[in-house]
Enzyme design. Structure first.
Site, mmCIF file in Angstrom:
data_model
loop_
_atom_site.group_PDB
_atom_site.id
_atom_site.type_symbol
_atom_site.label_atom_id
_atom_site.label_comp_id
_atom_site.label_asym_id
_atom_site.label_seq_id
_atom_site.Cartn_x
_atom_site.Cartn_y
_atom_site.Cartn_z
ATOM 1 N N GLU A 1 -9.918 2.281 4.184
ATOM 2 C CA GLU A 1 -9.407 3.380 3.423
ATOM 3 C C GLU A 1 -10.893 3.933 2.803
ATOM 4 O O GLU A 1 -11.172 5.163 2.442
ATOM 5 C CB GLU A 1 -8.556 2.755 2.062
ATOM 6 C CG GLU A 1 -8.015 3.810 1.229
ATOM 7 C CD GLU A 1 -7.259 3.263 0.186
ATOM 8 O OE1 GLU A 1 -7.573 3.515 -1.072
ATOM 9 O OE2 GLU A 1 -6.153 2.671 0.494
ATOM 10 N N HIS B 1 -7.462 -3.090 5.310
ATOM 11 C CA HIS B 1 -6.661 -1.910 5.033
ATOM 12 C C HIS B 1 -7.426 -0.995 4.063
ATOM 13 O O HIS B 1 -8.038 0.138 3.990
ATOM 14 C CB HIS B 1 -5.365 -2.073 4.591
ATOM 15 C CG HIS B 1 -4.418 -0.759 3.922
ATOM 16 N ND1 HIS B 1 -5.027 -0.349 2.855
ATOM 17 C CD2 HIS B 1 -3.761 0.284 4.537
ATOM 18 C CE1 HIS B 1 -4.321 0.709 2.712
ATOM 19 N NE2 HIS B 1 -3.412 1.105 3.706
ATOM 20 N N ASN B 2 -7.876 -1.716 3.024
ATOM 21 C CA ASN B 2 -8.600 -0.994 1.768
ATOM 22 C C ASN B 2 -9.972 -0.622 1.957
ATOM 23 O O ASN B 2 -10.343 0.315 1.699
ATOM 24 C CB ASN B 2 -8.412 -2.064 0.538
ATOM 25 C CG ASN B 2 -7.151 -1.773 -0.111
ATOM 26 O OD1 ASN B 2 -5.981 -1.628 0.193
ATOM 27 N ND2 ASN B 2 -6.987 -2.303 -1.324
ATOM 28 N N SER C 1 0.854 -1.164 -0.081
ATOM 29 C CA SER C 1 0.098 0.104 0.101
ATOM 30 C C SER C 1 1.059 1.282 -0.104
ATOM 31 O O SER C 1 2.113 1.096 0.598
ATOM 32 C CB SER C 1 -0.792 -0.028 1.101
ATOM 33 O OG SER C 1 -1.661 1.304 1.335
ATOM 34 N N LYS D 1 -4.393 -6.427 4.009
ATOM 35 C CA LYS D 1 -4.618 -5.486 3.121
ATOM 36 C C LYS D 1 -5.816 -5.370 2.601
ATOM 37 O O LYS D 1 -6.397 -3.888 2.380
ATOM 38 C CB LYS D 1 -3.645 -5.971 1.707
ATOM 39 C CG LYS D 1 -3.560 -4.996 0.443
ATOM 40 C CD LYS D 1 -3.343 -3.510 1.003
ATOM 41 C CE LYS D 1 -2.903 -2.843 -0.151
ATOM 42 N NZ LYS D 1 -3.668 -2.749 -1.062
#
Length: 490
Positions: free
Chosen positions: A192, A188-189, A130, A185
């Site tokens: 986001e 995380h996205n 990222s 991940k």
């Protein structure tokens, strides 16, 4: 010729090129290949000119350049292209060699690929990367998982090229087996998505409700970026609001209000549904993008569906009231952000239990602390919370975050209620507050819901005056029998 390359990279789009240059800067010799070989030539003639990067024109040639154990990293489109490339690479490798997927693959696909490659004596790593183009070039957040035996062979490369935080600590550490790296991940996205939606709602309330101009909002975001909301996304929002078009007007005002998405937010929501975890804010952020895509329908609906005028006239006209409301907006954004991360961590805890991962939650916050899109000062507080209480069930129960929610709650409720009264859509702010009120409620109306389920489907229920796990059924109409459904979830 004696093999010279430390690692190979397949896929020379912008992320791939920048990672290669990053590795080269840190003293590693990288061999590169791209399906369109002219891309390799262009890269060597321009961006990689004067470096130690080795260009190749076939997978066979690529593998021949590598020192053992051979490390091959892929940065290609998620899905079947990854599987196809793996099958092209495998015949050229030998036991102990390592295949690395640095794209945004679905974690379940990574779990499957780990087993497939290990069955052939190879090691497989699925790693989240990222930070976008800038992060790839200067230091991304890297989240590797998969075959644990591969980690000692790739650790030095990954940690050297990753972002560093206080004390030179790398934003890269082993996450876990199977698809753990890509799962972290993915979450995380999803977070986001939530962060971006919350910022957009704050922007929209300032624009539609307070009638503020882009330069005025730039000043607000600049101020916010110097405090507890300090983050990459607040920083770039500040910069966007200061950017002018060729005619001197704010560029953001000329951008069509339809948002795209690549699917990782949707995957996060789908996983939460499978695991029964309410990541309501991320879900609203995903659906907000879907609603934005209905541009033509929204334009037509705006002509026929009427509601209150959004302008907060009395507040906008009074400097002190305006200042106070912007302070409330700050608190609403911060409190909602806490909810989003709390939900994301709830999801990771459930996934760790489901898939047998031993996730280091403080370590994950540290990996996200620098280099990545959601990097922020705030993440340091999450790390501190899990360092003190590694088995913390929910961030909302940590002393610091409980205190911050208490401090922000008045302004948060003021913003949500004002937006609702004035017809300004604020789905992420609203669902965050709703979740908070649900989570802190010892009693919810699900007793009636379960009675309804038992009434029409004999799904049974538990009683408040009986032990948990003991189920009952009522013949509500006098026409039903004693047969009950076998399925029950609570």
């Amino acid at each position: 010729m004696e093999p010279q390359a430390d690692i190979a990279l397949i896929g020379l789009a912008v992320m791939g090129q920048n990672l290669v240059l990053n590795m080269n800067d840190h003293g590693y010799t990288v061999a590169v290949y791209n399906r369109t070989t002219s891309v390799v030539d262009t890269f060597l003639d321009h961006e990689a000119k004067g470096t130690k990067v080795i260009g190749t024109r076939s997978i066979d040639e690529l593998i021949a350049t590598l020192k053992r154990p051979r490390r091959v990293m892929m940065l290609v489109k998620a899905g079947s292209p990854v599987d196809q490339l793996i099958d092209q690479i495998i015949p050229h490798l030998e036991p102990g060699d390592i295949i690395i997927d640095g794209g945004n693959s679905l974690f379940a696909d990574t779990t499957r690929r780990v087993a497939y490659c290990e069955s052939k004596g190879l090691l497989y790593v699925g790693t989240g990367v990222s930070g976008g183009e800038e992060g790839a070039r200067l230091g991304p957040s890297i989240m590797p998982g998969g075959s644990a035996a591969a980690w000692p062979q790739i650790r030095d490369i990954f940690q050297s090229i990753s972002a560093k935080v206080e004390g030179g600590v790398p934003c890269c550490e082993w996450v876990g087996g199977g698809g753990a790296g890509h799962y972290v991940k993915m979450v995380h996205n999803g977070i986001e998505y939530g962060d971006m939606q919350l910022i957009c709602e704050a922007y929209n309330i300032m624009k539609q409700g307070l009638g503020m101009s882009a330069p005025e909002m730039h000043d607000v975001f600049a101020q916010w970026n110097s405090g507890e909301l300090d983050s990459y996304l607040i920083e770039i929002t500040r910069n966007i609001l200061a950017t002018q078009d060729e005619d001197g007007t704010p560029l953001v005002d000329h951008i069509l209000d339809t948002a795209g998405q690549k699917g990782t937010g949707k995957w996060t929501v789908e996983s939460s549904q499978e695991l029964g975890i309410p990541i309501t804010l991320i879900a609203e952020a995903v659906y907000a993008r879907c609603v934005s895509a209905l541009k033509d329908e929204r334009v037509q609906a705006s002509k026929k569906l009427k509601g209150p005028r959004p302008l907060l006239g009395s507040i906008a006209a009074d400097p002190e009231k305006k200042r106070r409301f912007i302070s409330h907006l700050h608190d609403a954004l911060y409190a909602s952000k806490i909810i989003s991360y709390a939900q994301g961590y709830m999801l990771m805890r459930a996934a760790a239990k489901e898939y047998g991962w031993d996730l280091n939650y403080g370590g994950i916050a540290l990996m996200w602390r620098g280099g990545c899109i959601i990097r922020s000062r705030f993440l340091g507080k999450i790390k501190e919370a899990y360092d003190v209480h590694p088995k913390l069930t929910n961030l909302l129960l940590d002393d610091y975050f409980r205190g911050e929610i208490k401090r922000c709650q008045k302004g948060w409720r003021e913003v949500v209620s004002t937006a609702a009264k004035r017809g300004i859509p604020a789905p992420a702010f609203s669902t965050a507050l709703t979740f908070f009120d649900q989570y802190r409620s010892a009693v919810l109306p699900a007793n009636l819901l379960q009675a309804q389920r038992d009434y029409f489907g004999a799904h049974t229920y538990e009683r408040t005056d009986a032990p948990r796990g003991e189920f009952f059924h009522t013949n509500w109409t006098g026409r039903g029998g004693d047969t009950t459904s076998r399925s029950y979830n609570a």
